[in-house]
Design a protein around this motif. Structure first.
Motif, PDB file in Angstrom:
ATOM      1  N   ASN A   1      37.553  43.522  45.438  1.00 20.22           N
ATOM      2  CA  ASN A   1      36.983  42.390  46.188  1.00 20.22           C
ATOM      3  C   ASN A   1      35.476  42.500  46.361  1.00 20.22           C
ATOM      4  O   ASN A   1      34.903  41.829  47.220  1.00 20.22           O
TER       5      ASN A   1
ATOM      6  N   ALA B   1      31.587  41.934  46.028  1.00 17.45           N
ATOM      7  CA  ALA B   1      30.780  40.751  45.736  1.00 17.45           C
ATOM      8  C   ALA B   1      29.569  41.157  44.905  1.00 17.45           C
ATOM      9  O   ALA B   1      29.039  42.250  45.053  1.00 17.45           O
TER      10      ALA B   1
ATOM     11  N   LYS C   1      35.302  38.736  40.942  1.00 15.24           N
ATOM     12  CA  LYS C   1      35.879  37.479  41.422  1.00 15.24           C
ATOM     13  C   LYS C   1      34.929  36.760  42.372  1.00 15.24           C
ATOM     14  O   LYS C   1      35.018  35.555  42.543  1.00 15.24           O
ATOM     15  N   ARG C   2      34.039  37.524  43.005  1.00 16.17           N
ATOM     16  CA  ARG C   2      33.105  36.939  43.983  1.00 16.17           C
ATOM     17  C   ARG C   2      31.684  37.087  43.452  1.00 16.17           C
ATOM     18  O   ARG C   2      31.071  38.117  43.568  1.00 16.17           O
TER      19      ARG C   2
END
Length: 134
Positions: free
Chosen positions: A95, A97, A124-125
């Motif tokens: 997760n 960023a 994904k971020r």
């Protein structure tokens, strides 16, 4: 027959010095907050809890300059090295960023290639940094 008449002045509310003092205090506290340093804590073993949350991680900053050179967290890296480091980092923290800072003079193809590399690394971020138009 002149009487000594003193003129009584009403106290005046001086707003300019008060504004100066308020700005001085504001600047003082802003500079003081920027200078704060995180204190080192003692090494302790923390208890476990189901409702405990993981500490918030700082985003990875990936910069592409006008010539297409890649810098990752203020360290110059090659395209392949950036790809490998991102894959390793995303394997550790899915997760995480990433902030992509690309110079406006960077070739569009270079930015797309970096974005494709980030996507293949599992990011994904993704945020793309820009300045606000003023």
């Amino acid at each position: 027959m002149f009487t000594n008449v003193r003129m009584k002045k009403k106290p005046a509310f001086m707003i300019i010095p008060m504004i100066d003092i308020i700005f001085f205090l504001l600047v003082f506290f802003m500079m003081n907050s920027l200078q704060t340093v995180a204190q080192k804590a003692l090494s302790v073993q923390l208890p476990q809890a189901q409702s405990a949350s993981a500490p918030v991680q700082m985003p990875i900053i990936l910069t592409v300059d006008a010539e297409g050179h890649i810098t990752m967290d203020n360290r110059p890296v090659s395209f392949d090295e950036a790809s490998e480091r991102m894959k390793r980092h995303m394997a550790e923290n899915a997760n995480a960023a990433v902030i992509l800072q690309a110079d406006r003079r960077t070739a569009h193809g270079q930015v797309v290639a970096v974005m494709d590399m980030l996507k293949s690394a599992g990011v994904k971020r993704l945020a793309i940094a820009a300045e606000q138009k003023g």
